[in-house]
Scaffold this active site. Structure first.
Site, mmCIF file in Angstrom:
data_model
loop_
_atom_site.group_PDB
_atom_site.id
_atom_site.type_symbol
_atom_site.label_atom_id
_atom_site.label_comp_id
_atom_site.label_asym_id
_atom_site.label_seq_id
_atom_site.Cartn_x
_atom_site.Cartn_y
_atom_site.Cartn_z
ATOM 1 N N SER A 56 0.789 -1.239 0.000
ATOM 2 C CA SER A 56 0.000 0.000 0.000
ATOM 3 C C SER A 56 0.817 1.284 0.000
ATOM 4 O O SER A 56 0.232 2.368 -0.074
ATOM 5 C CB SER A 56 -0.952 0.012 1.197
ATOM 6 O OG SER A 56 -2.035 -0.851 0.966
ATOM 7 N N SER A 79 -5.871 3.548 4.340
ATOM 8 C CA SER A 79 -5.378 2.673 3.277
ATOM 9 C C SER A 79 -6.514 2.010 2.497
ATOM 10 O O SER A 79 -6.426 0.837 2.102
ATOM 11 C CB SER A 79 -4.438 1.604 3.848
ATOM 12 O OG SER A 79 -3.577 1.104 2.863
ATOM 13 N N LYS A 109 3.354 6.603 4.879
ATOM 14 C CA LYS A 109 2.419 5.520 4.552
ATOM 15 C C LYS A 109 2.977 4.149 4.919
ATOM 16 O O LYS A 109 4.145 3.865 4.675
ATOM 17 C CB LYS A 109 2.101 5.563 3.049
ATOM 18 C CG LYS A 109 1.015 4.570 2.621
ATOM 19 C CD LYS A 109 -0.342 5.016 3.117
ATOM 20 C CE LYS A 109 -1.430 3.984 2.826
ATOM 21 N NZ LYS A 109 -1.343 2.811 3.725
ATOM 22 N N LYS A 153 0.115 3.855 -2.633
ATOM 23 C CA LYS A 153 -0.892 4.915 -2.549
ATOM 24 C C LYS A 153 -0.276 6.311 -2.445
ATOM 25 O O LYS A 153 -0.975 7.310 -2.630
ATOM 26 C CB LYS A 153 -1.837 4.639 -1.386
ATOM 27 C CG LYS A 153 -2.672 3.371 -1.595
ATOM 28 C CD LYS A 153 -3.563 3.079 -0.402
ATOM 29 C CE LYS A 153 -4.501 1.895 -0.697
ATOM 30 N NZ LYS A 153 -4.098 0.666 -0.041
#
Length: 323
Positions: free
Chosen positions: A44, A99, A200, A47
């Protein structure tokens, strides 16, 4: 991008991450690295790319209707419903704080019309940001053999994104209350590390635990990437501590005036350099234009910046007067 002295790799001998790198954000100077060019899945942390594209290209207050394809997407979710109305900014916070894979899908379809078209944009934008060893097939980081990056590329993307104030505000938020949704940030680094301001987390069975983290101290912003790292928070803490203990940001102001013989001169634009904390910096002006008649803006010579070990950087100097 500048890589500093050879001993910047000394911390990584016992690295728990398969791949890692640390950069100063504004200059993308490498402070530490290990296997930074190994191609790996990134889960993720993908992202980060999705978010910065949306921020750069879309109106964040625009309200959209959730596409059918964004409902019930595999993995983490903000539980979007068919035909639900929601604005872009609330989707972005859901993307980065929770997320949401459904949020990623909704944003990608809004931007490009399809996941496939958005992935093409991601690949091109990565190259624009200097990330040349990455490929994207989706906006969320769901496993795909053709979806990959390197720690170096991901750090370049994150450095670019963190220069955007909207992005920086989103990923630095511990919580968010919007018009349509409210969220708590999953990124524990924000509460565990002094000065942390992003960015992140990521996890899949294939990618392992991945973390892109950032922090600011004494005016220096540092971005750290660890990929496939079981103790991602602990390892990132060590890397960030090392960076702040060993390095500092040196700012050379374009308004500073230097003398080349009798001619006052300046550099063209302000510059930032990363230097070792234990080094003393000095300057030397080297005159190279010996013409008697000089106009404003004429090249005069060079400003040499050095420490006790020798020359670090050079900048051209230009006259600020007519003679």
């Amino acid at each position: 991008m500048l890589t500093l002295f050879n001993n910047t790799i000394k911390l990584t001998a016992n690295a728990s991450a398969v791949s890692e790198i640390v950069m100063e954000q504004s200059t993308q100077t490498v402070l530490s690295q290990s296997n930074a060019d190994q191609v790996l899945p990134m889960a993720s942390t993908t992202k980060i790319m999705t978010a910065i594209i949306i921020i750069e290209d879309c109106k964040l207050d625009e309200v959209i209707t959730v596409d059918d394809k964004a409902v019930g997407v595999e993995g983490s979710s903000i539980y979007l419903k068919k035909d639900e109305e929601i604005n872009i900014i609330d989707l972005l916070y859901g993307l980065m704080l929770r997320s949401g894979n459904d949020s990623a899908t909704a944003l990608a379809i809004h931007h490009s019309g399809s996941i496939e078209k958005f992935a093409e944009v991601m690949c091109q934008r990565a190259k624009d940001y200097g990330a040349t060893n990455s490929n994207f097939t989706n906006p969320s980081g769901l496993p795909d053999d053709n979806h990959y990056t390197t720690a170096r590329d991901l750090c370049k993307i994150a450095c670019h994104a963190m220069a955007n104030e909207t992005f920086k505000k989103i990923v630095g938020s511990k919580s968010y209350s919007g018009k349509y949704r409210s969220y708590i940030n999953k990124n524990k680094m924000l509460s565990r590390y002094d000065g942390a301001n992003g960015v992140k987390t990521g996890y899949t069975m294939k990618a392992g635990r991945c973390l892109v983290s950032s922090a600011e101290r004494d005016g220096m912003d540092v971005v750290c990437v660890v990929l496939n790292c079981p103790d991602m928070y602990e390892r990132s803490t060590k890397l960030l501590d090392y960076s702040f203990d060993e390095y500092k940001l040196f700012y050379l102001d374009e308004n500073n005036v230097f003398m080349s013989d009798i001619v006052p001169c300046k550099i063209k634009e302000s510059k930032r350099y990363v230097i070792k904390c234990d080094k003393n910096i000095d300057f030397r002006v080297v005159t190279k234009n010996f013409n008697k008649k000089i106009k404003v803006g004429d090249y005069i010579g060079e400003l040499e910046i050095f420490d006790e070990n020798g020359l670090l950087f050079c900048e051209n100097l230009y006259s600020i007067i007519d003679t």
